[in-house]
Design a protein around this motif. Structure first.
Motif, short mmCIF file in Angstrom:
data_model
loop_
_atom_site.label_atom_id
_atom_site.label_comp_id
_atom_site.label_asym_id
_atom_site.label_seq_id
_atom_site.Cartn_x
_atom_site.Cartn_y
_atom_site.Cartn_z
N GLN A 76 0.85 -1.21 0.25
CA GLN A 76 0.05 -0.36 0.21
C GLN A 76 0.78 1.41 0.11
O GLN A 76 2.04 1.42 0.57
CB GLN A 76 -1.06 -0.39 1.09
CG GLN A 76 -2.24 0.82 1.02
CD GLN A 76 -2.82 0.93 2.78
OE1 GLN A 76 -2.50 1.16 3.57
NE2 GLN A 76 -3.89 0.46 2.37
N VAL A 77 0.27 2.41 -0.29
CA VAL A 77 1.30 3.39 -0.99
C VAL A 77 -0.44 4.52 -0.78
O VAL A 77 -1.45 4.49 -1.81
CB VAL A 77 1.72 4.00 -2.26
CG1 VAL A 77 2.60 5.56 -2.42
CG2 VAL A 77 3.00 3.28 -2.27
N ALA A 78 -0.15 5.90 0.56
CA ALA A 78 -0.66 6.42 0.60
C ALA A 78 -0.49 7.98 0.36
O ALA A 78 0.54 7.89 0.78
CB ALA A 78 -1.89 6.20 2.30
N VAL A 79 -0.99 8.96 -0.44
CA VAL A 79 -0.08 10.28 -0.90
C VAL A 79 -1.23 10.95 -0.41
O VAL A 79 -2.44 11.55 -1.03
CB VAL A 79 -0.24 10.54 -2.28
CG1 VAL A 79 0.09 11.79 -2.06
CG2 VAL A 79 0.69 9.13 -2.95
N PHE A 80 -1.24 12.27 0.26
CA PHE A 80 -2.09 12.93 1.05
C PHE A 80 -1.71 14.61 0.82
O PHE A 80 -0.56 14.83 1.06
CB PHE A 80 -2.57 12.63 3.02
CG PHE A 80 -2.37 11.77 3.32
CD1 PHE A 80 -3.90 11.62 3.04
CD2 PHE A 80 -2.01 10.50 3.49
CE1 PHE A 80 -4.22 10.09 4.02
CE2 PHE A 80 -2.50 8.95 3.75
CZ PHE A 80 -3.74 8.97 4.50
N LEU A 81 -2.59 15.08 0.58
CA LEU A 81 -2.47 16.76 0.78
C LEU A 81 -2.41 17.63 2.02
O LEU A 81 -3.97 17.52 2.07
CB LEU A 81 -3.10 17.12 -0.62
CG LEU A 81 -2.96 18.41 -0.38
CD1 LEU A 81 -1.81 18.62 -1.42
CD2 LEU A 81 -4.56 19.21 -1.42
N SER A 82 -1.38 18.22 2.34
CA SER A 82 -2.12 19.27 2.94
C SER A 82 -1.54 21.03 2.82
O SER A 82 -1.00 20.46 2.37
CB SER A 82 -1.22 19.20 4.33
OG SER A 82 -0.46 19.13 4.60
N VAL A 83 -2.37 21.65 3.26
CA VAL A 83 -2.20 23.60 3.25
C VAL A 83 -1.75 23.67 4.29
O VAL A 83 -2.37 23.75 5.29
CB VAL A 83 -2.70 23.75 2.55
CG1 VAL A 83 -2.49 25.92 1.69
CG2 VAL A 83 -3.46 23.71 1.35
N GLY A 127 -2.85 3.60 -3.70
CA GLY A 127 -2.86 2.25 -4.63
C GLY A 127 -1.76 0.85 -4.13
O GLY A 127 -1.12 1.16 -3.11
N ASN A 128 -1.47 0.43 -5.16
CA ASN A 128 -0.36 -0.02 -4.31
C ASN A 128 1.12 -0.67 -5.32
O ASN A 128 0.79 0.50 -6.54
CB ASN A 128 -0.84 -1.95 -4.93
CG ASN A 128 -2.03 -2.45 -4.44
OD1 ASN A 128 -2.10 -2.11 -3.30
ND2 ASN A 128 -3.04 -2.75 -4.71
N LEU A 129 1.89 0.04 -4.80
CA LEU A 129 3.62 -0.01 -5.53
C LEU A 129 4.58 -1.62 -5.00
O LEU A 129 4.37 -2.16 -3.71
CB LEU A 129 4.25 1.10 -5.11
CG LEU A 129 3.88 2.35 -5.97
CD1 LEU A 129 4.15 3.56 -5.07
CD2 LEU A 129 3.74 2.24 -7.10
N LYS A 130 5.46 -2.13 -5.71
CA LYS A 130 5.20 -3.07 -5.91
C LYS A 130 7.18 -2.57 -4.91
O LYS A 130 7.51 -1.78 -4.68
CB LYS A 130 6.08 -4.88 -6.79
CG LYS A 130 6.52 -3.70 -8.34
CD LYS A 130 7.09 -4.05 -8.70
CE LYS A 130 7.53 -3.71 -10.19
NZ LYS A 130 8.01 -4.32 -11.60
N ALA A 131 7.91 -3.35 -4.06
CA ALA A 131 8.82 -3.30 -3.60
C ALA A 131 10.29 -2.55 -4.48
O ALA A 131 9.78 -3.46 -5.99
CB ALA A 131 9.93 -4.46 -3.09
N THR A 161 9.26 -0.89 0.16
CA THR A 161 9.41 -1.57 1.42
C THR A 161 8.77 -2.75 1.54
O THR A 161 7.62 -1.47 1.33
CB THR A 161 10.97 -1.66 2.29
OG1 THR A 161 9.20 -0.45 2.89
CG2 THR A 161 12.23 -0.89 1.62
N VAL A 162 8.62 -3.47 1.60
CA VAL A 162 7.41 -4.42 2.89
C VAL A 162 6.88 -3.03 3.74
O VAL A 162 7.58 -2.86 4.88
CB VAL A 162 7.48 -5.69 3.07
CG1 VAL A 162 6.47 -6.07 3.96
CG2 VAL A 162 8.25 -6.40 2.24
N GLY A 163 5.37 -3.17 3.76
CA GLY A 163 5.14 -2.50 4.35
C GLY A 163 4.08 -1.17 3.99
O GLY A 163 4.80 -1.04 2.97
N ALA A 164 3.11 -1.06 4.69
CA ALA A 164 2.26 0.56 3.89
C ALA A 164 3.52 1.82 4.11
O ALA A 164 4.72 2.02 4.50
CB ALA A 164 1.18 1.46 4.54
#
Length: 188
Positions: A76-83, A127-131, A161-164
């Motif tokens: 898992q990969v998560a992308v967040f936006l802040s201002v 989304g998902n990304l491989k190592a 790497t392995v892990g979120a």
């Protein structure tokens, strides 16, 4: 069981449960005679409320299960936006690319920008990304200093790497140069 077959099974079970619930909701009203008392209606209403609560809980559990299966924590990969402040930049849109593939493109309303200024954080992408090594590129569009059109990009190399993995896109003001600053960083 294969994931696609499992999701088909879950969706079928969910539809069957909804159909059964609708049938239970309709049946007491059509079968009830005109001289039924208020007690009968109260019990039917209570049964309907209990059934509604159970359906909501089931729907929530199915959503959680689907998300866990689609986005396992190991990839898992998560992308967040802040201002932060936003005096020198009025956000209009964000485009996000991962490994030269556009994964998110978001156009903001006035209310959404105000929510971000009040400390809100938006999840732009999950989304998902491989190592391995990946490149995350974000393009910010809006109005900059002196009400000029502004388009800036920023890049981050991510070693997955392995892990979120959690990534933050942050728009802040650089007081010294009176310019906006666009930062991409990984959360630990």
């Amino acid at each position: 069981m294969q994931p696609t077959r499992f999701f088909a099974f879950v969706r079928t079970a969910h539809r069957a449960l909804l159909l059964a619930a609708c049938t239970l909701l309709i049946t007491p009203f059509t079968a009830q005679s005109s001289d039924a008392g208020a007690d009968g209606l109260k019990t039917v209403d209570q049964d309907v409320q209990v059934l509604k609560k159970q359906l909501i809980e089931l729907n929530r559990d199915l959503f959680k299960l689907e998300e866990e299966l689609l986005y396992p924590a190991s990839t898992q990969v998560a992308v967040f936006l802040s201002v932060d402040v936003g005096t020198f930049f009025a956000l209009d849109s964000v485009t996000l690319k991962v490994d030269d593939k556009e994964v998110a493109n978001y156009l903001y309303t006035e209310r959404e920008v105000q929510a971000l200024h009040r400390g809100g954080v938006q999840k732009l992408y999950l989304g998902n990304l491989k190592a391995g090594s990946h490149e995350i590129v974000a393009f910010f569009t809006g109005k900059g200093p002196h009400d000029r059109d502004y388009r800036r990009g920023t890049t981050l190399q991510v070693d997955k790497t392995v892990g979120a993995k959690y990534v933050e896109l942050r728009i802040s003001d650089r007081e010294a140069s009176l310019q906006p600053e666009f930062v991409v960083r990984q959360w630990e």
